[in-house]
Design an enzyme around this catalytic site. Structure first.
Site, PDB file in Angstrom:
ATOM      1  CG  ASP A 142      12.240  -3.094  20.974  1.00  0.00           C
ATOM      2  OD1 ASP A 142      11.563  -3.377  19.979  1.00  0.00           O
ATOM      3  OD2 ASP A 142      11.818  -2.363  21.888  1.00  0.00           O
ATOM      4  CG  HIS A 217       8.577  -1.680  19.045  1.00  0.00           C
ATOM      5  ND1 HIS A 217       9.329  -1.983  20.162  1.00  0.00           N
ATOM      6  CD2 HIS A 217       7.338  -1.349  19.506  1.00  0.00           C
ATOM      7  CE1 HIS A 217       8.581  -1.838  21.247  1.00  0.00           C
ATOM      8  NE2 HIS A 217       7.372  -1.461  20.883  1.00  0.00           N
ATOM      9  CB  SER A 544       6.485   0.164  23.427  1.00  0.00           C
ATOM     10  OG  SER A 544       6.329  -1.224  23.471  1.00  0.00           O
TER      11      SER A 544
END
Length: 764
Positions: A142, A217, A544
């Site tokens: 990620d 994220h 996600s």
């Protein structure tokens, strides 16, 4: 003077032509015949450098990555002519230009039943399961990690498993000492990204090469999968409570492969290559690209090596719903995860001058706009202004007013920023038909409320028709036990699977809307440059977010059943998934409120308690995956790209890709009336178990199963059954798709092994 000017012009023109004729270099991934390495080279990397020697004066600089596990070959910086020249070598199987992938951007454990005692794992309790999960390592590819987050606290964690071969990298903003017995690895891979930004690429200036997460994220996904318990977590007061990951005692290793401009295939492959060598048990990737044949799909290639080595791979399905055929990460050896809602909401209200109060959602946490209504404006005349694109609003028109902004094109939170910068005091973010009735809450920079399409249309009409429209926005905090839930997210990408229509995707859905998890303190909760707020937790939505839920649950299943293969874990999560919401009705679709189907929800919403004891599983060996790949009419070299073996002949292959022993069925009739598949079930429940089949399908298809009863005398015993699907005569070949199910039930242990079935007469 004129002569001097003309010579200056000539030199300028010469250098301009020179610049235009220099071909910029790009990153290429080169697939090599692994066995062709001459004995004169000590390592494959030496051989790769030699292969580049004839093309470049600095072959060492051209070589970006030498892959050793996930792929047979290397990544190199080349111009197109060099790539063509290299592809002509007898030792080269293929040369592929690098691709860019994108990110698919505390109530959850309780919603999934993880806060209750399991009591279903062979007599063991939750505490024993958590202890077993301490040996499980979840690798997250990620945007990196914010290591200081309390979600990575290692209190009471035992020593790092001896199998671990990874490390924490040192960087200007990252000390290896920040890692601990919880966060046991942190690496970064940026050569593909740097090549695109500094090597003649078109992307933005370079970031610091570091495992640190400056996007948020990666910290969010890693903590969702396996974050530790953190009390009093919230986003600026919203969703207050204890935050925790799915597998709170599992270890976390992060691999930063995503940067400001995306995630480059060469970096992703390097991250997967390293993670496999490091010793991860689970790989979680909340990112994806455009669906492509598996031999061109970097993630699919790396994932195949992972599952060969017993590593479970979970990937997000994509955020391109509700449009059909928008899935990504559809390889059958990957767990493809869609998104659904939780039973938690963040209500907010728009009260109009006509005294009607409309419901919406928001995570706005400021002082608010008071109780006095202000003017309401909607500029339908200009598409850029009704979308609230940057620079599109006229301050004279919106100053001091609430602005209606249509959802779409630019980021939801950015629309609020545009309104604020133009002098607006509030925003109503109104859905369009694309997003339907789905409500996603955001931490807006000004008072902002998101409403569905139907409500949005009513508010738009009021703003157009009333001579003096007004509105005031009110915020309602956090509410629980929302009904119905779960609901399939409108943004969650949909089937059918366009790469292999005979494999039903997505596989399952998990929580993916308004998810609270850890956050990077390098960026505000909206991710906007002007958002100076800092928060340790953030609420985000997307596949996600659903993907790491399944990654964490897979870690728990791996801990409970270390002997299970990745395919068995996937099967357990799929066949025990549920398709009814908390009102005992069939799952619905947030796009339009209609009933959902397997192209949207796969096998259903995951149920971790039942997945621990699924009774039977559909297992798949590497040889079966090979037979599947050989049935796709790929060349032998294409198959070798994925399987990485030298002796592939495709002498054994399925007549139909749908023959793979998959836990679901996708029946594509085409010009056939009869489709017949044989499946094999493995008993992972109790000895002397009897299962009987129940079928459900549309009137346009006849379904028969032989035998109708399976008797398993021993644990580990395998039994086969054959199912025949017959398109009833008179059915239109252009008929829309239909759906059904095949369920093997064990009345004694109250176990149901359910497989969804999709039926299509044409591809779309």
């Amino acid at each position: 003077m004129a002569s001097m000017a003309s010579s200056t012009f000539f030199l300028s023109f010469f250098f301009l032509v020179l610049c235009l004729t220099v071909t910029p270099k790009k990153t290429y991934i080169v697939h090599m015949k692994h066995q062709d390495k001459p004995l004169s080279f000590k390592t494959h990397q030496d051989w790769y450098c030699s292969s580049l020697q004839s093309l470049s004066t600095t072959p060492a600089d051209s070589l970006l990555y030498s892959y050793t596990t996930a792929f047979n070959g290397f990544a190199a910086s080349l111009d197109p002519e060099q790539a063509v020249s290299l592809s002509k070598s007898d030792s080269v199987l293929g040369v592929y230009e690098d691709t860019v992938y994108t990110l698919h951007t505390t109530r959850t454990p309780q919603f999934l039943g993880l806060d209750a005692e399991f009591g279903l794992w062979a007599g063991h309790n939750t505490q024993q399961l958590e202890q077993a999960s301490r040996d499980v390592i979840v690798g997250v590819l990620d945007t990196g990690v914010w290591p200081e987050s309390k979600s990575f606290d290692d209190s009471d964690m035992p020593e790092i498993p001896s199998k671990w071969r990874g490390e924490c990298e040192s960087a200007p903003d990252f000390s290896p000492k920040l890692c601990n017995k919880k966060l046991i690895g942190a690496r970064s891979f940026s050569k593909g990204y740097h090549m695109a930004t500094g090597g003649g690429g078109i992307y933005s200036p370079r970031e610091i090469e570091s495992p640190r997460d400056r996007d948020g994220h990666g910290t969010h996904t890693a903590s969702t999968a396996a974050g530790s318990h953190v009390a009093n977590a919230s986003l600026l007061g919203y969703a207050s409570g204890t935050a925790r990951g799915m597998a709170t005692h599992a270890r976390v290793a992060t691999y930063k492969v995503c940067w400001e401009t995306g995630c480059f295939g060469s970096d992703i492959l390097a991250g997967m290559d390293r993670a496999i060598q490091d010793g991860v048990d689970i790989l979680s990737l909340s990112l994806g690209g455009v669906s492509a044949p598996y031999y061109l799909d970097t993630i699919a290639i790396g994932a195949f090596t992972a599952i060969e080595k017993g590593i479970f791979v979970s990937c997000s399905a994509g955020n391109s719903g509700p449009t059909k055929a928008t899935l990504t990460n559809v390889a059958p050896w990957i767990m493809t995860v869609g998104a659904g809602t939780l039973d938690r909401d963040f209500p907010a209200y728009a009260v109009l001058g006509n005294k009607i109060r409309y419901n919406g959602v928001s995570l706005y946490s400021g002082q608010g706009m008071g109780k006095k209504p202000v003017g309401l404006v909607y500029d339908k005349g200009h598409s850029s202004s009704n979308l609230c694109l940057p620079g599109s609003l006229d301050p004279a028109l919106v100053r001091g007013k609430v602005v209606i902004c249509d959802r779409g094109t630019n980021a939801r939170a950015e629309k609020g920023e545009v309104v604020r910068d133009a002098g607006g005091v509030g925003m109503i973010l109104a859905n369009t038909p694309v997003s339907g009735e789905e409500l996603v809450a955001d931490s807006h920079l000004l008072p902002g409320v998101a409403v569905g399409r139907k409500v949005g249309d009513l508010i738009r009409e009021y703003a157009r028709s009333d001579p003096n429209p007004t509105a005031v926005l009110i915020f309602g905090g956090t509410v629980l036990n929302v009904r119905p839930s779960p609901v399939v997210s409108a943004f969650s990408s949909r089937g059918p699977n366009m790469v292999t229509p005979q494999i039903l995707k997505p596989d399952v859905i998990g929580p993916g809307v308004n998810i609270l998890a850890a956050w990077s303190e390098a960026i505000g909760p909206t991710g906007l440059a002007k958002d100076m707020r800092k928060t340790k937790f953030n609420i985000m939505s997307g596949t996600s977010m659903s993907c790491p839920h399944i990654s964490g649950l897979a870690a728990l299943l791996k801990a409970a059943h270390p002997e299970w293969s990745p395919s068995a874990i996937k099967s357990a999560l799929m066949t025990t998934a549920y398709t009814q919401d908390n009102t005992n009705s069939s799952l619905r679709d947030a796009a339009d409120g209609s009933l959902s189907n397997p192209w949207a929800n796969g096998a259903g919403h995951v149920d971790p308690q039942k997945a621990l004891s699924p009774g039977l599983v559909y297992d798949i060996s590497t040889e079966e995956y090979l037979a599947f790949l050989c049935s796709l009419n790929y060349t032998i070299d294409h198959v070798k790209t994925i399987v990485k073996r030298t002796n592939i002949t495709c002498s054994k292959k399925f007549k139909d890709p749908g023959e793979l022993n998959y836990p679901s069925f996708s029946v594509l009739f085409g010009d056939k009336r009869v489709v017949r598949y044989t499946r094999e079930l493995t008993n992972v429940g109790t000895a002397r178990s009897i299962y009987k089949v129940t079928v459900n399908g549309p009137s346009s298809v006849g379904i028969s199963v032989r035998p109708r009863t399976l008797i398993f005398r021993k644990v580990g015993e395998r039994k086969r059954y054959t199912v025949t699907f017959v398109a009833i005569r008179g059915t239109s070949p252009m008929a829309r798709s239909e759906f059904g199910s095949i369920v093997w039930g064990n009345a004694q242990n109250r176990v149901q092994v359910k497989s969804p079935v999709s039926f299509s007469w044409t591809l779309l």
